[in-house]
Design a protein around this motif. Structure first.
Motif, PDB file in Angstrom:
ATOM      1  N   THR A   1       0.834  -1.207   0.000  1.00  0.00           N
ATOM      2  CA  THR A   1       0.000   0.000   0.000  1.00  0.00           C
ATOM      3  C   THR A   1       0.867   1.255   0.000  1.00  0.00           C
ATOM      4  O   THR A   1       0.587   2.228  -0.720  1.00  0.00           O
ATOM      5  CB  THR A   1      -0.922  -0.005   1.234  1.00  0.00           C
ATOM      6  OG1 THR A   1      -1.745  -1.178   1.208  1.00  0.00           O
ATOM      7  CG2 THR A   1      -1.808   1.233   1.250  1.00  0.00           C
TER       8      THR A   1
ATOM      9  N   SER B   1      -2.224  -0.528  -8.755  1.00  0.00           N
ATOM     10  CA  SER B   1      -2.921  -0.577  -7.480  1.00  0.00           C
ATOM     11  C   SER B   1      -2.113  -1.364  -6.452  1.00  0.00           C
ATOM     12  O   SER B   1      -1.208  -2.137  -6.809  1.00  0.00           O
ATOM     13  CB  SER B   1      -4.291  -1.241  -7.664  1.00  0.00           C
ATOM     14  OG  SER B   1      -4.131  -2.620  -7.943  1.00  0.00           O
TER      15      SER B   1
ATOM     16  N   TYR C   1     -16.850  -5.167  -1.187  1.00  0.00           N
ATOM     17  CA  TYR C   1     -16.572  -4.421  -2.415  1.00  0.00           C
ATOM     18  C   TYR C   1     -17.862  -3.778  -2.938  1.00  0.00           C
ATOM     19  O   TYR C   1     -17.833  -2.801  -3.684  1.00  0.00           O
ATOM     20  CB  TYR C   1     -15.994  -5.375  -3.464  1.00  0.00           C
ATOM     21  CG  TYR C   1     -15.250  -4.719  -4.599  1.00  0.00           C
ATOM     22  CD1 TYR C   1     -13.900  -4.403  -4.478  1.00  0.00           C
ATOM     23  CD2 TYR C   1     -15.876  -4.434  -5.810  1.00  0.00           C
ATOM     24  CE1 TYR C   1     -13.208  -3.822  -5.525  1.00  0.00           C
ATOM     25  CE2 TYR C   1     -15.189  -3.851  -6.857  1.00  0.00           C
ATOM     26  CZ  TYR C   1     -13.850  -3.548  -6.714  1.00  0.00           C
ATOM     27  OH  TYR C   1     -13.161  -2.962  -7.742  1.00  0.00           O
TER      28      TYR C   1
ATOM     29  N   ARG D   1     -18.777   0.029  -3.096  1.00  0.00           N
ATOM     30  CA  ARG D   1     -18.277   0.932  -4.139  1.00  0.00           C
ATOM     31  C   ARG D   1     -19.348   1.242  -5.179  1.00  0.00           C
ATOM     32  O   ARG D   1     -19.118   2.050  -6.081  1.00  0.00           O
ATOM     33  CB  ARG D   1     -17.058   0.319  -4.826  1.00  0.00           C
ATOM     34  CG  ARG D   1     -15.898   0.018  -3.887  1.00  0.00           C
ATOM     35  CD  ARG D   1     -14.831  -0.821  -4.561  1.00  0.00           C
ATOM     36  NE  ARG D   1     -13.873  -1.325  -3.592  1.00  0.00           N
ATOM     37  CZ  ARG D   1     -12.682  -0.791  -3.350  1.00  0.00           C
ATOM     38  NH1 ARG D   1     -12.301   0.276  -4.019  1.00  0.00           N
ATOM     39  NH2 ARG D   1     -11.876  -1.299  -2.440  1.00  0.00           N
TER      40      ARG D   1
ATOM     41  N   ASN E   1     -14.197   1.428   2.126  1.00  0.00           N
ATOM     42  CA  ASN E   1     -13.556   1.081   0.855  1.00  0.00           C
ATOM     43  C   ASN E   1     -12.034   1.033   0.980  1.00  0.00           C
ATOM     44  O   ASN E   1     -11.372   0.220   0.337  1.00  0.00           O
ATOM     45  CB  ASN E   1     -13.970   2.072  -0.238  1.00  0.00           C
ATOM     46  CG  ASN E   1     -15.418   1.887  -0.655  1.00  0.00           C
ATOM     47  OD1 ASN E   1     -15.982   0.802  -0.501  1.00  0.00           O
ATOM     48  ND2 ASN E   1     -16.028   2.934  -1.178  1.00  0.00           N
ATOM     49  N   GLN E   2     -11.477   1.904   1.814  1.00  0.00           N
ATOM     50  CA  GLN E   2     -10.031   1.862   2.051  1.00  0.00           C
ATOM     51  C   GLN E   2      -9.638   0.566   2.770  1.00  0.00           C
ATOM     52  O   GLN E   2      -8.642  -0.066   2.420  1.00  0.00           O
ATOM     53  CB  GLN E   2      -9.607   3.075   2.876  1.00  0.00           C
ATOM     54  CG  GLN E   2      -9.678   4.394   2.120  1.00  0.00           C
ATOM     55  CD  GLN E   2      -9.376   5.588   3.015  1.00  0.00           C
ATOM     56  OE1 GLN E   2      -9.024   5.440   4.187  1.00  0.00           O
ATOM     57  NE2 GLN E   2      -9.515   6.791   2.468  1.00  0.00           N
TER      58      GLN E   2
ATOM     59  N   ASP F   1     -11.332  -2.184   2.634  1.00  0.00           N
ATOM     60  CA  ASP F   1     -11.548  -3.261   1.666  1.00  0.00           C
ATOM     61  C   ASP F   1     -10.369  -3.393   0.717  1.00  0.00           C
ATOM     62  O   ASP F   1      -9.953  -4.516   0.382  1.00  0.00           O
ATOM     63  CB  ASP F   1     -12.831  -2.977   0.874  1.00  0.00           C
ATOM     64  CG  ASP F   1     -13.170  -4.097  -0.087  1.00  0.00           C
ATOM     65  OD1 ASP F   1     -13.167  -5.263   0.341  1.00  0.00           O
ATOM     66  OD2 ASP F   1     -13.411  -3.808  -1.277  1.00  0.00           O
ATOM     67  N   THR F   2      -9.835  -2.270   0.257  1.00  0.00           N
ATOM     68  CA  THR F   2      -8.662  -2.322  -0.624  1.00  0.00           C
ATOM     69  C   THR F   2      -7.494  -2.999   0.072  1.00  0.00           C
ATOM     70  O   THR F   2      -6.763  -3.799  -0.531  1.00  0.00           O
ATOM     71  CB  THR F   2      -8.259  -0.894  -1.070  1.00  0.00           C
ATOM     72  OG1 THR F   2      -9.327  -0.317  -1.816  1.00  0.00           O
ATOM     73  CG2 THR F   2      -7.012  -0.930  -1.943  1.00  0.00           C
TER      74      THR F   2
ATOM     75  N   THR G   1      -5.704  -6.450  -0.938  1.00  0.00           N
ATOM     76  CA  THR G   1      -4.245  -6.493  -1.096  1.00  0.00           C
ATOM     77  C   THR G   1      -3.662  -7.658  -0.293  1.00  0.00           C
ATOM     78  O   THR G   1      -2.753  -8.361  -0.771  1.00  0.00           O
ATOM     79  CB  THR G   1      -3.614  -5.167  -0.643  1.00  0.00           C
ATOM     80  OG1 THR G   1      -4.195  -4.087  -1.384  1.00  0.00           O
ATOM     81  CG2 THR G   1      -2.106  -5.169  -0.866  1.00  0.00           C
TER      82      THR G   1
END
Length: 354
Positions: free
Chosen positions: A26, A40, A83, A86, A299-300, A302-303, A307
Motif C-alpha cells: 500500500t 494498485s 466491495y 463501491r 472502501n479503504q 476493503d482495498t 491487497t
C-alpha cells in the motif's frame, strides 16, 4: 482447522505476516512514480508475494502457512462482499440502457471468447483460461480473485491471470488517450465518438477500475461527462460479477456431469454466496444510509483486505509450476485485448450510435 487451539498462534502469525506485506504494498503504490502508472496495491502485493515465494519461502515457519491460506481464501471472500460499497444501483441507472448493454455484451463475449481461445486454440489449462478471461471481461485483478474460489483453482493459475490483466490493462491505459486524441475526437463518420460515448467505450472495455479512471484524466480538457460515463459503465461491469459467478457455477456442474464426473467435486453445484452477498451490500449502499465519509473508510479497508488476499496468493506462486505453459497466456490475453479494443469499439458504436 485454522483457529483450533494447536493452530491458532501460527494462523495469527501468518495473517500478521501477510498484513505487513500488504501494508508495504500500500505504501509503495502511493509513491508518486508508481501511482502515476496506475498500479494498485493489489498488483504490488502479488508481485511482492511472488518474489517472496521464489526466494525466502523456505525460511518461513510452516505453522504460518494456515494464516496465509486463510488470507487468500476467507479474507478474500469477505473483501469481495464489502466491495459492494463501491457501487449503487442509482449509478447503474444513470448511465442508461445503452451503457448497460455495452457492459453486458462485452462481459459475455470476452468471457466466452477468452475461455474458448485459451483452452481450445492455445492449449491452456481450463481453469487458467477462465481466470484470464474473467479478468479481462469484468474488472481485472478483483474479478480473478472472485472467480478463483468458484473454480477452486491453484494460486499460480491466479497469478498468471493477474499478470495478464496488469500487462494488457496497462497498455490500454496509455493507448486509449492516444487513440482519442489522434483518431476518434476529430474523425468523421463511424470512427467519431462524442465524449460520453468514448467514456462508455472506456468503461466497457478496459480491465481495472483504476485504469478506467486514469484514461479520461489523461485526455487534455476531457469533459466531466466522459469520466462519469466511463466510471459508471465500469461499475456496471463490476456488479455483473455476481451473476457471472453464479452462471459459472451452474456451467461447471453441468460440464462435470456431461463428462461423467459423478464423483468429481465440481459436479456438485457451487453457489458463490459471497457474490450474492456482494449484490446485497450494493443494494444496501444504494439507500445511502451510511454517510459517505464512512463508506470511503470502508472502501479503504476493503482495498487493504484485497491487497492481503492478493499478496497471499502471490506467496503460493512458485515459478516451477509455470513450466509447460509457454506463451499461451500471452496469446490468449492478447487476443482478448484486440477484441476489447476493436470489437468493443464496434459494439459501442452499434449500441450507442454516437
Amino acid at each position: 482447522m485454522a483457529f483450533s487451539p494447536e493452530n491458532r498462534a501460527g494462523t495469527l502469525s501468518g495473517i500478521l505476516f501477510v498484513a505487513i506485506f500488504a501494508a508495504a504494498a500500500t505504501f509503495i503504490a502511493g509513491l508518486g512514480p508508481i501511482k502515476a502508472l496506475g498500479l494498485s496495491p493489489l498488483v504490488i502485493g502479488i508481485v511482492m508475494g511472488i518474489f517472496y515465494a521464489n526466494t525466502l519461502h523456505n525460511k518461513m515457519p510452516k505453522e504460518w502457512q494456515s494464516g496465509i491460506t486463510f488470507s487468500g481464501k476467507k479474507i478474500l471472500r469477505f473483501a469481495i462482499v464489502i466491495y459492494g460499497f463501491r457501487i449503487t444501483f442509482q449509478q447503474i441507472a444513470a448511465v442508461g440502457m445503452d451503457g448497460f448493454l455495452v457492459s453486458l455484451t462485452m462481459l459475455t463475449s470476452t468471457l466466452i471468447l477468452g475461455s474458448w481461445l485459451g483452452h481450445k486454440i492455445f492449449g491452456m489449462e481450463k481453469d487458467t483460461s477462465i481466470l484470464t478471461a474473467s479478468g479481462a471481461a469484468v474488472c481485472g485483478a478483483a474479478a480473478v480473485l472472485a472467480t478463483e474460489p468458484v473454480l477452486k483453482a491453484e494460486e499460480y493459475k491466479t497469478a498468471i491471470a493477474v499478470s495478464m490483466v496488469v500487462l494488457f490493462g496497462t497498455i490500454s491505459m496509455f493507448l486509449y488517450p492516444v487513440m482519442y486524441e489522434t483518431i476518434i475526437k476529430d474523425a468523421v463518420g463511424f470512427l467519431h465518438m462524442d465524449p460520453r460515448t468514448f467514456g462508455i467505450y472506456v468503461g466497457g472495455t478496459i480491465h481495472e477500475v483504476a485504469q478506467v479512471v486514469a484514461v479520461p484524466a489523461s485526455v487534455p480538457g476531457s469533459p466531466k461527462e466522459m469520466a462519469d460515463a466511463a466510471v459508471i459503465v465500469k461499475m456496471t461491469r463490476v456488479i455483473m460479477i455476481a451473476p457471472m459467478l453464479i452462471v459459472l457455477g451452474l456451467y461447471l456442474a453441468w460440464a462435470a456431469k456431461k463428462e461423467g464426473g459423478e464423483r468429481n467435486e465440481k459436479t456438485k453445484l457451487v453457489i458463490p454466496w459471497f457474490a450474492v452477498y456482494f449484490i446485497m451490500v450494493a443494494g444496501f449502499n444504494s439507500f445511502h444510509l451510511i454517510p459517505q465519509h464512512y463508506v470511503d473508510i470502508i472502501n479503504q479497508i476493503d482495498t487493504f483486505l484485497l491487497t492481503m488476499a492478493m499478496t497471499a496468493l502471490g506467496m503460493g506462486t512458485i515459478f516451477a509450476k509455470f513450466k509447460g505453459l509457454g506463451l499461451a497466456p500471452i496469446y490468449t490475453a492478447a487476443a482478448m485485448f484486440v477484441w476489447l479494443v476493436v470489437g468493443g469499439f464496434i459494439v459501442t458504436k452499434v449500441i450507442v450510435g454516437a
